[in-house]
Structure formats: structure tokens, C-alpha cells
Scaffold this active site. Sequence first.
Site, PDB file in Angstrom:
ATOM      1  N   GLY A 286       0.814  -1.212   0.000  1.00 53.57           N
ATOM      2  CA  GLY A 286       0.000   0.000   0.000  1.00 53.57           C
ATOM      3  C   GLY A 286       0.845   1.258   0.000  1.00 53.57           C
ATOM      4  O   GLY A 286       0.460   2.266   0.586  1.00 53.57           O
TER       5      GLY A 286
ATOM      6  N   ARG B 196       1.426   3.568  -2.040  1.00 55.55           N
ATOM      7  CA  ARG B 196       0.949   4.783  -2.685  1.00 55.55           C
ATOM      8  C   ARG B 196      -0.185   5.462  -1.918  1.00 55.55           C
ATOM      9  O   ARG B 196      -0.616   6.539  -2.284  1.00 55.55           O
ATOM     10  CB  ARG B 196       0.497   4.478  -4.113  1.00 55.55           C
ATOM     11  CG  ARG B 196       1.652   4.146  -5.044  1.00 55.55           C
ATOM     12  CD  ARG B 196       1.188   4.034  -6.476  1.00 55.55           C
ATOM     13  NE  ARG B 196       2.293   3.870  -7.405  1.00 55.55           N
ATOM     14  CZ  ARG B 196       2.162   3.706  -8.718  1.00 55.55           C
ATOM     15  NH1 ARG B 196       0.955   3.678  -9.262  1.00 55.55           N
ATOM     16  NH2 ARG B 196       3.225   3.570  -9.500  1.00 55.55           N
ATOM     17  N   GLY B 197      -0.677   4.824  -0.870  1.00 60.11           N
ATOM     18  CA  GLY B 197      -1.734   5.424  -0.066  1.00 60.11           C
ATOM     19  C   GLY B 197      -1.171   6.421   0.929  1.00 60.11           C
ATOM     20  O   GLY B 197       0.040   6.643   1.009  1.00 60.11           O
TER      21      GLY B 197
ATOM     22  N   GLY C   4       0.983   4.329   3.598  1.00 58.44           N
ATOM     23  CA  GLY C   4       2.125   3.674   2.978  1.00 58.44           C
ATOM     24  C   GLY C   4       3.142   4.657   2.437  1.00 58.44           C
ATOM     25  O   GLY C   4       4.363   4.460   2.591  1.00 58.44           O
TER      26      GLY C   4
ATOM     27  N   SER D 279      -6.528   0.337  13.213  1.00 62.62           N
ATOM     28  CA  SER D 279      -7.220   1.565  13.578  1.00 62.62           C
ATOM     29  C   SER D 279      -7.788   1.441  14.987  1.00 62.62           C
ATOM     30  O   SER D 279      -8.058   0.332  15.466  1.00 62.62           O
ATOM     31  CB  SER D 279      -8.356   1.837  12.587  1.00 62.62           C
ATOM     32  OG  SER D 279      -9.265   2.783  13.093  1.00 62.62           O
TER      33      SER D 279
ATOM     34  N   CYS E 109     -10.650   1.935  15.778  1.00 62.61           N
ATOM     35  CA  CYS E 109     -12.039   1.457  15.728  1.00 62.61           C
ATOM     36  C   CYS E 109     -12.154  -0.017  16.102  1.00 62.61           C
ATOM     37  O   CYS E 109     -13.259  -0.539  16.203  1.00 62.61           O
ATOM     38  CB  CYS E 109     -12.642   1.695  14.354  1.00 62.61           C
ATOM     39  SG  CYS E 109     -12.029   0.607  13.065  1.00 62.61           S
TER      40      CYS E 109
ATOM     41  N   TYR F 237     -14.975  -3.292   8.867  1.00 63.95           N
ATOM     42  CA  TYR F 237     -13.551  -2.966   8.874  1.00 63.95           C
ATOM     43  C   TYR F 237     -12.909  -3.376  10.203  1.00 63.95           C
ATOM     44  O   TYR F 237     -11.822  -3.964  10.235  1.00 63.95           O
ATOM     45  CB  TYR F 237     -13.368  -1.470   8.640  1.00 63.95           C
ATOM     46  CG  TYR F 237     -11.938  -0.993   8.704  1.00 63.95           C
ATOM     47  CD1 TYR F 237     -11.110  -1.084   7.590  1.00 63.95           C
ATOM     48  CD2 TYR F 237     -11.416  -0.445   9.871  1.00 63.95           C
ATOM     49  CE1 TYR F 237      -9.796  -0.638   7.644  1.00 63.95           C
ATOM     50  CE2 TYR F 237     -10.108   0.000   9.933  1.00 63.95           C
ATOM     51  CZ  TYR F 237      -9.298  -0.096   8.818  1.00 63.95           C
ATOM     52  OH  TYR F 237      -7.989   0.335   8.879  1.00 63.95           O
TER      53      TYR F 237
ATOM     54  N   LYS G 176      -9.747  -6.056  11.035  1.00 62.50           N
ATOM     55  CA  LYS G 176      -8.508  -5.650  11.693  1.00 62.50           C
ATOM     56  C   LYS G 176      -8.267  -6.412  12.996  1.00 62.50           C
ATOM     57  O   LYS G 176      -7.134  -6.727  13.342  1.00 62.50           O
ATOM     58  CB  LYS G 176      -8.523  -4.134  11.932  1.00 62.50           C
ATOM     59  CG  LYS G 176      -8.385  -3.330  10.648  1.00 62.50           C
ATOM     60  CD  LYS G 176      -7.070  -3.643   9.938  1.00 62.50           C
ATOM     61  CE  LYS G 176      -6.917  -2.937   8.623  1.00 62.50           C
ATOM     62  NZ  LYS G 176      -5.623  -3.235   7.973  1.00 62.50           N
TER      63      LYS G 176
ATOM     64  N   PRO H 275      -3.275   2.975  15.083  1.00 63.15           N
ATOM     65  CA  PRO H 275      -3.303   4.437  15.176  1.00 63.15           C
ATOM     66  C   PRO H 275      -4.700   4.970  15.417  1.00 63.15           C
ATOM     67  O   PRO H 275      -5.696   4.338  15.070  1.00 63.15           O
ATOM     68  CB  PRO H 275      -2.780   4.881  13.808  1.00 63.15           C
ATOM     69  CG  PRO H 275      -3.188   3.760  12.889  1.00 63.15           C
ATOM     70  CD  PRO H 275      -3.078   2.506  13.709  1.00 63.15           C
ATOM     71  N   THR H 276      -4.753   6.154  15.967  1.00 62.53           N
ATOM     72  CA  THR H 276      -6.001   6.889  16.076  1.00 62.53           C
ATOM     73  C   THR H 276      -6.333   7.481  14.705  1.00 62.53           C
ATOM     74  O   THR H 276      -5.721   7.132  13.704  1.00 62.53           O
ATOM     75  CB  THR H 276      -5.882   7.988  17.157  1.00 62.53           C
ATOM     76  OG1 THR H 276      -7.163   8.558  17.392  1.00 62.53           O
ATOM     77  CG2 THR H 276      -4.889   9.064  16.755  1.00 62.53           C
TER      78      THR H 276
ATOM     79  N   ARG I 128     -12.749  13.433  19.292  1.00 60.93           N
ATOM     80  CA  ARG I 128     -11.858  12.626  18.469  1.00 60.93           C
ATOM     81  C   ARG I 128     -10.409  13.058  18.664  1.00 60.93           C
ATOM     82  O   ARG I 128     -10.114  14.226  18.945  1.00 60.93           O
ATOM     83  CB  ARG I 128     -12.223  12.754  16.981  1.00 60.93           C
ATOM     84  CG  ARG I 128     -13.527  12.088  16.582  1.00 60.93           C
ATOM     85  CD  ARG I 128     -13.453  10.578  16.659  1.00 60.93           C
ATOM     86  NE  ARG I 128     -14.704   9.966  16.236  1.00 60.93           N
ATOM     87  CZ  ARG I 128     -15.718   9.691  17.048  1.00 60.93           C
ATOM     88  NH1 ARG I 128     -15.643  10.022  18.332  1.00 60.93           N
ATOM     89  NH2 ARG I 128     -16.811   9.105  16.576  1.00 60.93           N
TER      90      ARG I 128
ATOM     91  N   ASP J 296     -23.555  10.293  14.675  1.00 63.64           N
ATOM     92  CA  ASP J 296     -22.335  10.832  15.276  1.00 63.64           C
ATOM     93  C   ASP J 296     -21.203   9.807  15.300  1.00 63.64           C
ATOM     94  O   ASP J 296     -20.030  10.167  15.352  1.00 63.64           O
ATOM     95  CB  ASP J 296     -22.606  11.251  16.732  1.00 63.64           C
ATOM     96  CG  ASP J 296     -23.090  12.690  16.841  1.00 63.64           C
ATOM     97  OD1 ASP J 296     -22.779  13.491  15.939  1.00 63.64           O
ATOM     98  OD2 ASP J 296     -23.758  13.005  17.834  1.00 63.64           O
TER      99      ASP J 296
END
Length: 310
Positions: free
Chosen positions: A11, A13-14, A17, A108, A110, A137, A141, A164-165, A210, A270
Amino acid sequence: MEKDTKIYVAGHRGMVGSAVWRALEASGYTHLIGRSSSELDLRDTQATHDFIAKEKPHAIVDAAARVGGILANSRNQYEFLLENLQIQNNLIQGAHQNDVDNFIFLGSSCIYPKMAPQPLKEEYLLTGPLEPTNEGYALAKITGVRLCQALRDQYNRNYVSLMPTNLYGPNDNFDLETSHVLPAMIRKFHEAKQNGNAPVTLWGSGTPRREFLHVDDLARAVVHALEHPLPDNLYNVGTGTDITIKELAGIIQKAVGHTGEIRWDTSKPDGTPRKLMDVSKMKALGWKAEIGLDEGIQQTHEWFLQSFLS
């Protein structure tokens, strides 16, 4: 780890990454490899395994994933679950079968339960229900975290999961249908400014809190994890501080220079009330975030103007 170590960044190119690639190059690593999705479909098991067998990297950083905001996640639960499972399973299994001993799995915040105590500690994983809007998702993960942990425990692999957050920065996704909240706000305020400072309508009440981490700080955490074998499997990566979505909107509005009205559409979800990470484990090992939110948003807005709109 030697500077000529072969490292495969999946990844590359994201947003994540490409940041990892920049950080590795800045740290002096000279043998980085990457493949675009058109060159290698990581959902294809045989193609992925053949690639790893041929290249024989010493380390793999898994920054490849199907990602998106609340709208994209809630509308495409099947695709987010299936494709993320395919990508990570192929990479993890391919790495193990080809004796790749160093693997960084990125996920993530989440993955943690929707109503978990704050700040989120690593041990809260699988202690309650997930946020429904991004369950697909998150389940993928969580599976990746457990796969890496099992390989670490059973086969003594140096496989580490970094969670990560909320991330933002250069190469972010600014598509209003699929992006996360921060880049979506940058684009909305920019377009409203261009339209005579028209009102901007944002989802929800603005009250959820957040935490936001510049992607370059995450990339430094990846380099740190590669250079310093970590004693545990799972680590949170964040700033340890959060703000409300309303406060975020105010910072972005100021950075963009929009002077119109902000309207809140409370008919829209929300999401999780709060997601603040406990990052004490990573800090104890010598890493901490360095880029402040105001500075990072200003940099991201400049990148948006120079690169996304050009």
C-alpha cells in the site's frame, strides 16, 4: 536492522504507505519495494504469495487496506470486511510461509468496543460490542491482530500490530463520499469559501470527541517498531489528547479562511461518542507524537491546494 535491509511496504501509494516510505528513506533505508494495486492485487492469494516468495523481503509493513468514513463503511460492510480480510490474510500467511520474521500490521482505533472506558487501553480489545457503522472494517482488523499474535506466540515471529487513532496528512482521501471527517471538512470549507463563503453543513451534533494523528508521526512509529523489537504484540499510536468535532471544524475553518455559517445536521449519525487512545506503552518505549494539530491541519490544507487541486 541494516540500512540495506529489503523492506516491502504494502500500500505504498496510499496516505499511510507513502508516509512510511518517506520515513524509511529519511532514516537511510535504501532497499524499499512496493507494488501498485494494478501491478499486484493483494486480494489474490496466489499472486501475493508468489510475489513474497520471489522478492524475499526481510520485513513487511502492511499499510494496504480498504478504508473510508462513516458513509462508506456503513454502506459497504460486506466489501470492507471481505477485502480487508483477503488483503491481510494473504500478506500475513505469505510472510509466515516464506520466513519473513518482521511484520508490522497497521489497523485503527475502531477495533475497540464502542463504549469502552476512556482512554482506550490495549487490553480493552474484545471486551464489548463494536461501533455498528464500521463493524466490517473493525472485525477484519481484529482478526489481523489475532493472527499476528498467534504467529508471534506459536512461531516466535516478530509480528507487531500498531493501532493508530484518526489519521490525516498528505495523500489523504478528499472524496466527500468516502473520506474521513478531517479531509472531508477541508474540502467542504474550501468549496464553500470558493462559493462566496456559503454555509457548510456537517454531519451529526459536533459533540463527539476525536483524537487526530498526523500520518508522518505514525510513520515514525513504524520505523521505531522496525528498529526496536517490541516486547508485546499490540500498541496504540496516537497523541493522547482529543477535541470535539465542533472544535475541529473551527480549526479547519480558520485554516481554510472560510467565514460563513456552520450548520449541524443532527439527523446524521455521530458514531462513537469518544475515541481517545492510551499511548503510554509506546511512549515508554521512546516514541511520541511531535506534530501539533494546528500545524498539521495547515500543512494538510497546503498539500490539498498544491497537489489535490492541481
